[in-house]
Enzyme design. Structure first.
Site, PDB file in Angstrom:
ATOM      1  N   THR A  45      46.343  42.894  47.060  1.00 29.59           N
ATOM      2  CA  THR A  45      45.988  42.752  48.314  1.00 29.59           C
ATOM      3  C   THR A  45      47.046  42.280  49.366  1.00 29.59           C
ATOM      4  O   THR A  45      47.955  41.527  48.799  1.00 29.59           O
ATOM      5  CB  THR A  45      44.793  41.338  48.173  1.00 29.59           C
ATOM      6  OG1 THR A  45      44.460  41.180  49.455  1.00 29.59           O
ATOM      7  CG2 THR A  45      45.300  40.321  47.564  1.00 29.59           C
ATOM      8  N   GLU A  46      47.039  42.524  50.511  1.00 32.99           N
ATOM      9  CA  GLU A  46      47.902  42.622  51.646  1.00 32.99           C
ATOM     10  C   GLU A  46      48.371  41.272  51.933  1.00 32.99           C
ATOM     11  O   GLU A  46      49.447  40.852  52.382  1.00 32.99           O
ATOM     12  CB  GLU A  46      47.571  43.309  52.703  1.00 32.99           C
ATOM     13  CG  GLU A  46      46.598  43.035  53.556  1.00 32.99           C
ATOM     14  CD  GLU A  46      46.066  43.858  54.498  1.00 32.99           C
ATOM     15  OE1 GLU A  46      46.116  43.657  55.517  1.00 32.99           O
ATOM     16  OE2 GLU A  46      45.898  44.878  54.195  1.00 32.99           O
TER      17      GLU A  46
END
Length: 221
Positions: A45-46
């Site tokens: 996840t960024e």
């Protein structure tokens, strides 16, 4: 089952064993809950986590560990938590095999518009976020979206009308009604939701497409 779960379940079937996979904001975050048996992927996840699982049980969540939508996730063996600059170094460095992104529009050339909601002439919100980096640095981009907007207009366009996040980057389009693969000659209809026909999909799709010889019913498992 609502449309979000349907799309997420179908999207999970695009995962391949051993892949590094970014799950973007919106519908893609739910994919973590539907990974097929026998498939092991490393989810990223960024906002700063590598190797995580699905939604924890109520009371087991940790507010410091979340996905791109701010929803709680579970840590698994080998998980790492870090800041977003490290996450984007992974993305920009080409270390993700695939990215699953929510979209506002996609078109028959594989272009995607996924951030710019028009507020007024020349004014858009909320902003591009991490999608620009993801579409530039990831070999396989899968776009997830409803087939039509609230006015019933097709979101599968001949040409995107909203500001484009990336050109020619989308490989697979998954809606609540159908699945298209983006080939060099355009869109190919691969799957249709049960009870619908090719003609039904044509009526709700602005984009041109051809029909796969092995077209089948929309898969959920």
């Amino acid at each position: 089952m609502d449309f979000r779960e349907r799309i997420a379940r179908r999207a999970a079937l695009e995962l391949h064993d051993g892949e590094y996979v970014n799950l973007g904001f919106g519908i893609p975050t739910a994919i973590a809950n539907f990974i097929p048996p026998g498939i092991e992927v490393i989810l990223q996840t960024e906002n700063g986590c590598l190797a995580f699982g699905g939604t924890p049980y109520v009371g087991k969540e940790d507010s410091d560990v979340a996905n791109a939508g701010g929803q709680p996730i579970t840590l698994v063996k080998g998980s790492a938590v870090f800041d977003s600059t490290v996450a984007f170094a992974m993305i920009r460095g080409g270390h993700m095999d695939s990215a699953f992104l929510g979209a506002l529009e996609v078109d028959q050339e594989g272009n995607i518009a996924n951030w710019a909601l028009p507020l007024a002439p020349g004014r858009y919100s909320p902003g591009p976020g991490g999608a620009v980096d993801l579409v530039a640095g990831t070999p396989k981009v899968v776009a997830l979206l409803q087939h039509a907007n609230k006015s019933g207009e097709s979101k599968i366009k001949r040409h995107c009308t909203l500001p484009v996040t990336g050109t020619g980057v989308v490989k697979v389009i998954i809606t609540d009604q159908a699945v298209f693969y983006v080939e060099k000659d355009g869109l190919v209809l691969k799957e249709i939701i049960a009870g619908e026909t090719v003609e039904d999909i044509e009526k709700i799709t602005e984009a041109s497409f051809t029909v796969a010889e092995d077209i089948c019913e929309y898969r959920l498992s």
